[in-house]
Design a protein around this motif. Structure first.
Motif, PDB file in Angstrom:
ATOM      1  N   THR B 360       0.838  -1.193   0.000  1.00 23.77           N
ATOM      2  CA  THR B 360       0.000   0.000   0.000  1.00 23.77           C
ATOM      3  C   THR B 360       0.873   1.242   0.000  1.00 23.77           C
ATOM      4  O   THR B 360       2.054   1.190   0.332  1.00 23.77           O
ATOM      5  CB  THR B 360      -0.896   0.073   1.249  1.00 23.77           C
ATOM      6  N   VAL B 361       0.260   2.335  -0.382  1.00 27.90           N
ATOM      7  CA  VAL B 361       0.880   3.652  -0.209  1.00 27.90           C
ATOM      8  C   VAL B 361      -0.114   4.458   0.611  1.00 27.90           C
ATOM      9  O   VAL B 361      -1.320   4.198   0.560  1.00 27.90           O
ATOM     10  CB  VAL B 361       1.158   4.321  -1.569  1.00 27.90           C
ATOM     11  N   GLU B 363      -1.367   7.199   0.202  1.00 27.86           N
ATOM     12  CA  GLU B 363      -2.319   7.961  -0.605  1.00 27.86           C
ATOM     13  C   GLU B 363      -3.509   7.102  -1.052  1.00 27.86           C
ATOM     14  O   GLU B 363      -4.534   7.634  -1.485  1.00 27.86           O
ATOM     15  CB  GLU B 363      -1.617   8.528  -1.846  1.00 27.86           C
ATOM     16  N   ALA B 364      -3.393   5.785  -0.997  1.00 26.96           N
ATOM     17  CA  ALA B 364      -4.466   4.907  -1.493  1.00 26.96           C
ATOM     18  C   ALA B 364      -5.536   4.774  -0.409  1.00 26.96           C
ATOM     19  O   ALA B 364      -5.572   3.808   0.342  1.00 26.96           O
ATOM     20  CB  ALA B 364      -3.901   3.530  -1.856  1.00 26.96           C
ATOM     21  N   ASP B 365      -6.411   5.766  -0.351  1.00 28.91           N
ATOM     22  CA  ASP B 365      -7.394   5.798   0.734  1.00 28.91           C
ATOM     23  C   ASP B 365      -8.792   5.396   0.272  1.00 28.91           C
ATOM     24  O   ASP B 365      -9.738   5.457   1.047  1.00 28.91           O
ATOM     25  CB  ASP B 365      -7.434   7.198   1.367  1.00 28.91           C
ATOM     26  N   ALA B 366      -8.933   4.986  -0.988  1.00 28.30           N
ATOM     27  CA  ALA B 366     -10.253   4.591  -1.503  1.00 28.30           C
ATOM     28  C   ALA B 366     -10.104   3.264  -2.227  1.00 28.30           C
ATOM     29  O   ALA B 366      -9.683   3.215  -3.379  1.00 28.30           O
ATOM     30  CB  ALA B 366     -10.786   5.665  -2.441  1.00 28.30           C
ATOM     31  N   ILE B 367     -10.407   2.195  -1.514  1.00 27.95           N
ATOM     32  CA  ILE B 367     -10.145   0.855  -2.040  1.00 27.95           C
ATOM     33  C   ILE B 367     -11.425   0.027  -2.010  1.00 27.95           C
ATOM     34  O   ILE B 367     -12.092  -0.063  -0.976  1.00 27.95           O
ATOM     35  CB  ILE B 367      -9.051   0.143  -1.204  1.00 27.95           C
TER      36      ILE B 367
END
Lengths: 348, 425
Positions: B360-361, B363-367
């Protein structure tokens, strides 16, 4: 009629407060205290067949003995369901409720649940093992607590599987499991993007993790010429036939093999069973993954003291964090006990 | 960017498949002349035999050894679908295309030579009824199953090419036999008009390119040396992307899913209403090194910015390796001010307690979740198995047994053809 066993402490049994917390474990027939509220919420379909009562101090003074006595009582009464508490925000009582539930489910296979306040100590300790329904922080919330517990409890007693915690009205146990959804993936992901673009709230279906624990690099090896050096790889190089059955992906096993066999590379010969990279060049020459040739040259030149006689291997693809951490620890302990000073880790 | 292609997709809705003395559509049924179809397939000497079978929802059937699934499609008028494989090297995505709605041509086979390492087709299973029928999109389709037997004298890659061409050829052939059948609907795919008041959304479409048995074809060529590129969504609908990924049963984006990519359908559906569908950027996943990953993902992010994206939807193919490529692109775009939303599979361990994402990074807050490769399912005993008697691990295929999601055909593919979501319990 659902037959329920009920665990409560001395206070809810009406025996007394803190001054009676040494009250020894006892079994009473029928409903006592909040058990009556449970029966009432059950509307005639629920019967408390036995009430297990123990003082909070007595429970924790001899946890093992009390739990053994409770296990024996439950084994005899064979209830359809065990309800403990609710324990609300109590420390000792909540922990006792959760411990009793764990014994019922894990030792006897009896569905069990308790009700606790979300910040109660029992949640931290038992959340992954015990079904818990959130309650208020005091007995003022008894009616709601009992109704919530019974709603989940009756489903457990009927043998229904747990659903998502949010829909069940439970404190999350923390494990993830797939459920069927009516809303297509494409609609969900575009909806989520549109919400972000509009600055509206949205809920990710996977929450981001706490940042991973940082692993500080080991200090440089002070004197290589005195060092025993081993090779550890997650590239899946094993003797043909994979004698230890290391998985091609999602590995749970590691093994070590003599580098002498690898140097000869005749019988047994070696191959990679790794399912995550194109291993044809490793199969053609295993030194490309486990560079024993270079290591032995360095030993001959005196750059290192000695090449450790084994290399260590697992497959690193799709491996869960839990297994990766465990295998890493096991390998490290073995290396340390074998007197290895330095390790080359080759990954793919 | 000007993207003028317009494609009308005509759907002939099929409600059952049956064998008959001719091939065509008869009152909603796809009738297949079994012998004639087998003869067509066996024109290729690399294929020694083919068992043509029907498997439809509700049948007491398990299909094993699943490779690719293809929807029957053809062009109406000149031209061909599956450019680079059938017909000439033409640009597709324009004009009229006919599809047999609800039908999949599903290939099942073992390979003639032993495999080693990555380069192998692993087990992939579809159940047609019972609780496990909802794991694969192909538990819900009317399947014409082609169970192939290889010519034992050829190598695996040659055989792989033979069955790929056979599947595509059969799929086109079936559709051409339905050109005169009544059409239930026509859907127009056209993003040429862009509304300046709506946000621009680009689709980041990552394909697996890892080596033989783990490759995707773009206009008939593997994508090993692909520099990320812009394509029109309609090209995918006409078969510009063909699947050759057989290494992970649950992860593959089979050709049928490229032809029917649900993300493309959804973005087209909302185009001009809530958003502008501003194009597709293809990225290769499974780049070999970190530098290659960064190079490719930066390039893809750059193209998405060039398309003036306000937001991007991300899908990938595969597990941890491909997740890195995708997540890097998410990070670059979010840092550039482009909003992102991601479809991801999970790997939370068999008990579901492990952290579910490979990489993950922040910034990836919508999965969006499609379930976990690690979840294990009870496979009931079935009356009939197509594709052999035993699974690759040697156990009788009819069951019952427990089987990981990993081996469920397209069970956690990430373009959106499934019905499962991972939830915290």
């Amino acid at each position: 009629m659902v037959r329920v066993a009920h665990y409560i402490n001395q206070f809810f049994a009406g025996i007394g407060g803190e001054d009676k917390a040494d009250h020894p474990f006892e079994v009473r027939e029928g409903a006592v205290g909040p058990g009556r509220a449970v029966e009432m919420a059950g509307g005639g379909d629920v019967e408390i067949v036995q009430t297990l009562v123990c003082g909070d101090n007595a429970f924790h003074a001899d946890t093992e003995g009390t739990l053994a006595a409770i296990e024996a009582a439950l084994a005899e009464s064979k209830p359809d369901l065990l309800i403990a508490g609710p324990g609300f925000n109590a420390g000792r009582y909540g922990l006792a409720c959760a411990a009793v539930c764990a014994v019922a489910t894990e030792k006897l296979g009896i569905p069990a649940l308790t009700g606790v306040y979300v910040d109660a100590p029992a949640v931290d300790v038992y959340r992954s093992r015990v079904v818990m329904v959130p309650t208020g922080d005091s007995a003022a919330g008894m009616k709601d607590a009992v109704e919530g517990m019974l709603r989940v409890g009756l489903r457990l007693a009927a043998g229904e599987p747990l659903g998502p915690a949010e829909e069940d009205g439970r404190i999350p146990m923390g494990f993830r499991k797939a459920v069927v959804t009516e809303t297509p993936v494409a609609a969900r992901v575009v909806d989520m993007l549109m919400a972000k673009l509009r600055g509206e709230p949205f809920t990710s279906e996977v929450a981001l993790p706490e940042p991973a624990e940082a692993v500080p690099p080991a200090p440089p090896v002070a004197d290589l010429s005195g060092a025993v050096v081993a090779v550890v790889t997650d590239g899946g190089l094993v003797p043909v036939g994979n004698p230890d059955g290391i998985e091609s992906s999602s590995a749970t096993k590691w093994a070590r093999y003599p580098i002498d066999d690898l140097v000869r590379n005749d019988d047994p010969s070696f191959m990679s069973i790794h399912a995550g990279y194109d291993s044809q060049w490793v199969d053609a020459d295993p030194d490309r993954l486990v560079p024993i040739d270079a290591l032995l040259d360095l030993e001959a030149e005196g750059v290192i003291k000695e090449a450790h006689p084994y290399y260590y291997v697992t497959t690193g693809t799709g491996t869960t964090v839990t297994h990766a951490e465990r295998m890493g620890e096991e390998i490290a302990k073995q290396l340390i006990s074998d007197g290895v000073h330095a390790v080359l880790v080759t990954s793919t | 960017m000007r993207q003028p292609l317009r494609l009308d997709v005509h759907t002939v809705e099929i409600d059952q498949i049956r064998f008959g003395d001719h091939t065509g559509v008869d009152d909603g049924a796809l009738v297949v002349d079994r012998d004639a179809l087998a003869a067509l397939i066996l024109e290729d000497p690399r294929i020694a035999g083919v068992d043509v079978r029907i498997a439809q929802p509700g049948d007491d059937i398990r299909i094993i050894g699943c490779l690719d699934a293809v929807e029957p499609r053809c062009k109406v008028g000149d031209g061909s679908v599956f450019p680079g494989f059938l017909g000439g090297m033409e640009t597709v995505g324009e004009g009229e295309t006919l599809r047999l709605g609800g039908v999949a041509v599903l290939a099942s086979s073992r390979y003639p030579q032993p495999f080693s390492g990555l380069l192998q087709a692993r087990e992939a299973v579809v159940d047609m009824r019972g609780p496990t029928a909802n794991l694969s999109p192909f538990g819900r389709t009317l399947n014409l199953v082609l169970a192939y037997t290889p010519n034992p004298d050829i190598d695996n890659e040659d055989y792989d090419d033979a069955i790929r061409r056979s599947n595509l050829r059969v799929a086109e052939h079936l559709a051409t036999q339905a050109l005169d059948a009544p059409r239930a609907s026509t859907t127009t795919f056209d993003i040429s008009e862009q509304d300046p008041d709506l946000p621009n959304v680009v689709y980041f479409y990552q394909l697996q390119g890892q080596g033989p048995m783990a490759d995707t074809y773009l206009y008939g060529r593997v994508i090993h040396n692909l520099v990320p590129t812009v394509m029109h969504p309609n090209e995918a609908l006409d078969g510009a992307i063909v699947c050759g990924v057989y290494v992970y049963g649950c992860y593959k984006n089979v050709t049928y899913l490229h032809q029917n990519n649900p993300i493309i359908w959804e973005l087209q559906r909302r185009h001009g209403k809530e958003l502008n569908f501003a194009g597709v950027v293809i990225n290769r996943g499974h780049n070999y090194t970190q530098e290659d990953k960064e190079r490719s993902s930066r390039w893809a992010a750059k193209l998405i910015e060039f398309l003036e994206a306000d937001g991007a939807v991300f899908t990938a193919e595969g597990g941890g390796n491909s997740a890195i490529d995708m997540m890097l692109a998410v990070q670059y775009l979010e840092q550039a001010g482009v909003e992102t939303a991601v479809v991801s599979s999970e790997a939370a361990g068999e008990d579901g307690y492990d952290f579910p994402l490979f990489y993950t990074v922040p910034e990836a807050d919508a999965i969006v979740s499609v379930g976990s490769e690690d979840e294990v399912f009870d496979m009931p005993e079935v009356a009939e198995v197509i594709g052999g008697d035993t699974l690759l691990d040697g156990q009788p295929a009819a069951g019952p047994y427990r089987l990981k999601m990993y081996f469920q055909f397209c069970g956690t593919q990430q373009v959106g053809g499934n019905v499962l979501v991972g939830r915290v319990h």
